[in-house]
Design a protein around this motif. Structure first.
Motif, PDB file in Angstrom:
ATOM      1  N   ILE A  53       3.553  -1.395  -9.866  1.00  0.00           N
ATOM      2  CA  ILE A  53       3.564  -2.499  -8.785  1.00  0.00           C
ATOM      3  C   ILE A  53       4.579  -2.081  -7.959  1.00  0.00           C
ATOM      4  CG2 ILE A  53       4.186  -4.741  -8.604  1.00  0.00           C
ATOM      5  CD1 ILE A  53       2.887  -5.355 -11.070  1.00  0.00           C
ATOM      6  N   ILE A  54       5.762  -1.551  -8.226  1.00  0.00           N
ATOM      7  CA  ILE A  54       6.802  -0.651  -7.125  1.00  0.00           C
ATOM      8  C   ILE A  54       6.056  -0.072  -6.388  1.00  0.00           C
ATOM      9  CG2 ILE A  54       9.019   0.346  -7.143  1.00  0.00           C
ATOM     10  CD1 ILE A  54       9.911  -1.064  -9.713  1.00  0.00           C
ATOM     11  N   PHE A  55       5.354   1.006  -6.913  1.00  0.00           N
ATOM     12  CA  PHE A  55       4.742   2.123  -6.319  1.00  0.00           C
ATOM     13  C   PHE A  55       3.742   1.683  -5.227  1.00  0.00           C
ATOM     14  CE2 PHE A  55       4.585   4.897 -10.157  1.00  0.00           C
ATOM     15  CZ  PHE A  55       6.022   5.547 -10.152  1.00  0.00           C
ATOM     16  N   ALA A  56       3.181   0.571  -5.351  1.00  0.00           N
ATOM     17  CA  ALA A  56       2.392  -0.241  -4.671  1.00  0.00           C
ATOM     18  C   ALA A  56       3.040  -0.981  -3.417  1.00  0.00           C
ATOM     19  CB  ALA A  56       1.401  -1.408  -5.259  1.00  0.00           C
ATOM     20  N   ILE A  57       4.033  -1.407  -3.658  1.00  0.00           N
ATOM     21  CA  ILE A  57       4.738  -2.208  -2.761  1.00  0.00           C
ATOM     22  C   ILE A  57       5.417  -1.367  -1.831  1.00  0.00           C
ATOM     23  CG2 ILE A  57       7.181  -3.291  -2.478  1.00  0.00           C
ATOM     24  CD1 ILE A  57       6.552  -4.815  -5.140  1.00  0.00           C
ATOM     25  N   GLY A  58       5.988   0.074  -2.294  1.00  0.00           N
ATOM     26  CA  GLY A  58       6.377   1.367  -1.307  1.00  0.00           C
ATOM     27  C   GLY A  58       5.171   1.663  -0.643  1.00  0.00           C
ATOM     28  N   LYS A  59       3.926   1.678  -0.994  1.00  0.00           N
ATOM     29  CA  LYS A  59       2.697   2.079  -0.244  1.00  0.00           C
ATOM     30  C   LYS A  59       2.459   0.976   0.887  1.00  0.00           C
ATOM     31  CE  LYS A  59       1.605   6.087  -1.893  1.00  0.00           C
ATOM     32  NZ  LYS A  59       2.001   7.184  -1.288  1.00  0.00           N
ATOM     33  N   PHE A  60       2.520  -0.447   0.491  1.00  0.00           N
ATOM     34  CA  PHE A  60       2.360  -1.275   1.420  1.00  0.00           C
ATOM     35  C   PHE A  60       3.528  -1.391   2.610  1.00  0.00           C
ATOM     36  CE2 PHE A  60       0.530  -3.861  -2.052  1.00  0.00           C
ATOM     37  CZ  PHE A  60      -0.892  -3.321  -1.953  1.00  0.00           C
ATOM     38  N   TRP A  61       4.643  -0.841   2.066  1.00  0.00           N
ATOM     39  CA  TRP A  61       5.752  -0.726   3.225  1.00  0.00           C
ATOM     40  C   TRP A  61       5.433   0.347   4.122  1.00  0.00           C
ATOM     41  CZ3 TRP A  61       8.935  -2.908   6.223  1.00  0.00           C
ATOM     42  CH2 TRP A  61       9.800  -1.880   7.058  1.00  0.00           C
ATOM     43  N   ILE A  62       4.907   1.530   3.749  1.00  0.00           N
ATOM     44  CA  ILE A  62       4.632   2.620   4.518  1.00  0.00           C
ATOM     45  C   ILE A  62       3.332   1.895   5.722  1.00  0.00           C
ATOM     46  CG2 ILE A  62       3.731   4.739   4.641  1.00  0.00           C
ATOM     47  CD1 ILE A  62       4.879   5.300   2.232  1.00  0.00           C
ATOM     48  N   PHE A  63       2.488   1.202   5.148  1.00  0.00           N
ATOM     49  CA  PHE A  63       1.436   0.725   5.967  1.00  0.00           C
ATOM     50  C   PHE A  63       2.114  -0.194   7.037  1.00  0.00           C
ATOM     51  CE2 PHE A  63      -1.161  -2.952   7.028  1.00  0.00           C
ATOM     52  CZ  PHE A  63      -2.058  -2.314   7.721  1.00  0.00           C
ATOM     53  N   VAL A  64       3.076  -0.992   6.637  1.00  0.00           N
ATOM     54  CA  VAL A  64       3.738  -1.891   7.507  1.00  0.00           C
ATOM     55  C   VAL A  64       4.560  -1.106   8.463  1.00  0.00           C
ATOM     56  CG1 VAL A  64       5.379  -3.841   7.587  1.00  0.00           C
ATOM     57  CG2 VAL A  64       3.656  -3.945   6.226  1.00  0.00           C
TER      58      VAL A  64
END
Length: 126
Positions: A71-82
């Protein structure tokens, strides 16, 4: 399902290698000026490190107590998108780079979340 991590690792290795070795060619391809080389090298190194982490999740099956990491990895990936959206609109990030980097990381983030929810009732995931 664990091939999600192999895909994420390969994407990170590709981006990291491009930033570490081919930063001049990458800048020319996306039509952006090279800023501080140390930033580019740092970014590439971080991508490689996360690629190794994702590869380890592919090789060694994750257990339920590792959900929080995914889930932390996913949040990091979403941050890169934003951050790609913000950088495109406010800091002149090339559109093609924003689409490729942001879109790929958004896809990987969604796949990570899907992975956790798919295996949420099993003792071994992957």
């Amino acid at each position: 399902m664990r091939y999600i991590f192999l895909f994420a690792a390969l994407v990170n290795f590709w981006g990291g290698i491009n930033n570490l070795i081919f930063y001049n060619k990458t800048a020319q391809f996306y039509h952006y000026p090279i800023g501080n080389i140390w930033e580019t090298l740092n970014f590439g190194g971080i991508a490689i490190v996360f690629g190794v982490i994702y590869l380890s999740f592919f090789i060694h099956r994750a257990t339920k107590d590792m959900y929080y990491l995914i889930i932390i990895f996913a949040i990091g990936k979403f941050w890169i998108f934003v951050s790609c959206i913000i950088s495109y609109y406010h800091f002149n990030m090339p559109l093609l780079l924003a689409i490729i980097m942001g879109g790929t990381d958004l896809l990987i983030g969604i796949l990570f979340i899907f992975y956790v929810f798919y295996y949420r009732n099993k003792s071994i995931i992957g």
